[in-house]
Enzyme design. Sequence first.
Site, short mmCIF file in Angstrom:
data_model
loop_
_atom_site.label_atom_id
_atom_site.label_comp_id
_atom_site.label_asym_id
_atom_site.label_seq_id
_atom_site.Cartn_x
_atom_site.Cartn_y
_atom_site.Cartn_z
N ASP A 91 49.37 -5.01 -98.28
CA ASP A 91 50.70 -5.59 -98.42
C ASP A 91 50.60 -7.11 -98.29
OD1 ASP A 91 50.16 -5.18 -95.56
OD2 ASP A 91 52.17 -6.01 -95.26
N GLU A 156 51.30 -4.61 -92.66
CA GLU A 156 50.84 -5.58 -91.67
C GLU A 156 51.73 -6.80 -91.62
OE1 GLU A 156 48.70 -8.93 -89.87
OE2 GLU A 156 49.41 -8.75 -91.94
#
Length: 449
Positions: A91, A156
């Site tokens: 991500d 994250e």
Amino acid sequence: MTEHLRAVVSTLMPRAREDLATLVALRSVADARQFPPQECAAAAQWVLEAFREQGFADVGSIETSDGSAAVMGFRPGPTGAPTVLLYCHYDVQPPGDEELWESPPFTLTERAGRWYGRGAADCKGNVVMHLTALRTLAAAGLEPTVGVRIIAEGSEEMGTGGLEDLLRDRPELFAADMILIGDTGNAEVGAPTITTSLRGMANVVVHVSTLEGEVHSGAYGGSAPDAITALVQMLSTLHDENGNTTVDGLTNDQRWDGVEYAEGRFRADAGVLDGVGLSGSGSVAEQVWARPALTILGIDCPPVVGSAAAIAPRASARLNLRVPPGTDPVVAQDLLIGHLLAAAPWDVRVSVEPESTGMPFSASTGGPGYKQLRTALSEAYGAEVGFAGQGGSIPLCNALAEQFPDAEIALIGVEEPQCRIHAPNESVDPSEIENLALAEALFLSRFSS
């Protein structure tokens, strides 16, 4: 062996660029309010298939408590061999104002030898680095001497804790003797560096109230307590004349004994304007890695444009306190709250809301994993390896250390200062992917506990 693998890595760099271009094109921002969740799902599937091709037959996607998908796999090693865990995340941060980008943020673009795009360094460049290391061994006809786990996180950047919850619920999926967190970087391009220290954090929001409502500054100014002025006075007590953070009861004179951060390089990396001095006493490394740092993240008060000749009845500020290893962030948060309440002038009404905290992290560097990793990095780069800190926090490191106290944890990666992670025009130097992939291939082909 080293030079043979170096040649193999070189032949794989066009593939690495192609893979990174594919990943960057996937707008995997883990926030459905900004980008479609299908973009994250596509990125997770791409990562899953890429590692399956590298011998991770036992690989799959697991939905975590925050709704993100963690790609997890295991490739067994020889009987009795240790296990190495390779971490990364797919991500990315939102691109922000795309007008500030010199090329489209989700199109990998080469300029002056660097590859630009959102996630090119943080952290899709590390995904590709792990893949290239494994492909290098396969192309050279070598097998890892260890069992290998892969974990690619999907949230994250949002900090919502899905992977940490999964770790607590299913620790067997993370069990390893050596953990390589691919989410940091070297002190500079070509300077092999292991990050061994992470600052923790404690956030608060402070509110000041003084009046029932706005009153005319001409009619009441002088005696009517101004909430903005009170807040400014309170905030001014959080730093001394040199810019050191001065929260009552919080130590601010710690030392740093790892690699230094040259002032000139820091000024360039941070974009400090010509003629503007740096804040804080001591070295740059001490200020950004070893000592507490208080940042005012935002202030609620009337904007300049449209402001009236009125005394503000209320004002608020959000504060971010970074704390080094050895400092409990909850204790630091309490000290900050106490400091703010004590610093309030004129008996104004003050309330302080505690927000999130994150523990600092300090790695143990004396084990066999660190010794062999340092050797591999030194051979790959042809330079001595240094230890550095990082101002940010990675909560997963503390969760892993708590769950597996005997495991060695090392933070490496492609995110050197020129990468401008989280900012417009993020980029990666491909030589960092190449050299780190070589180092990781060397490590995986040699490591024994």
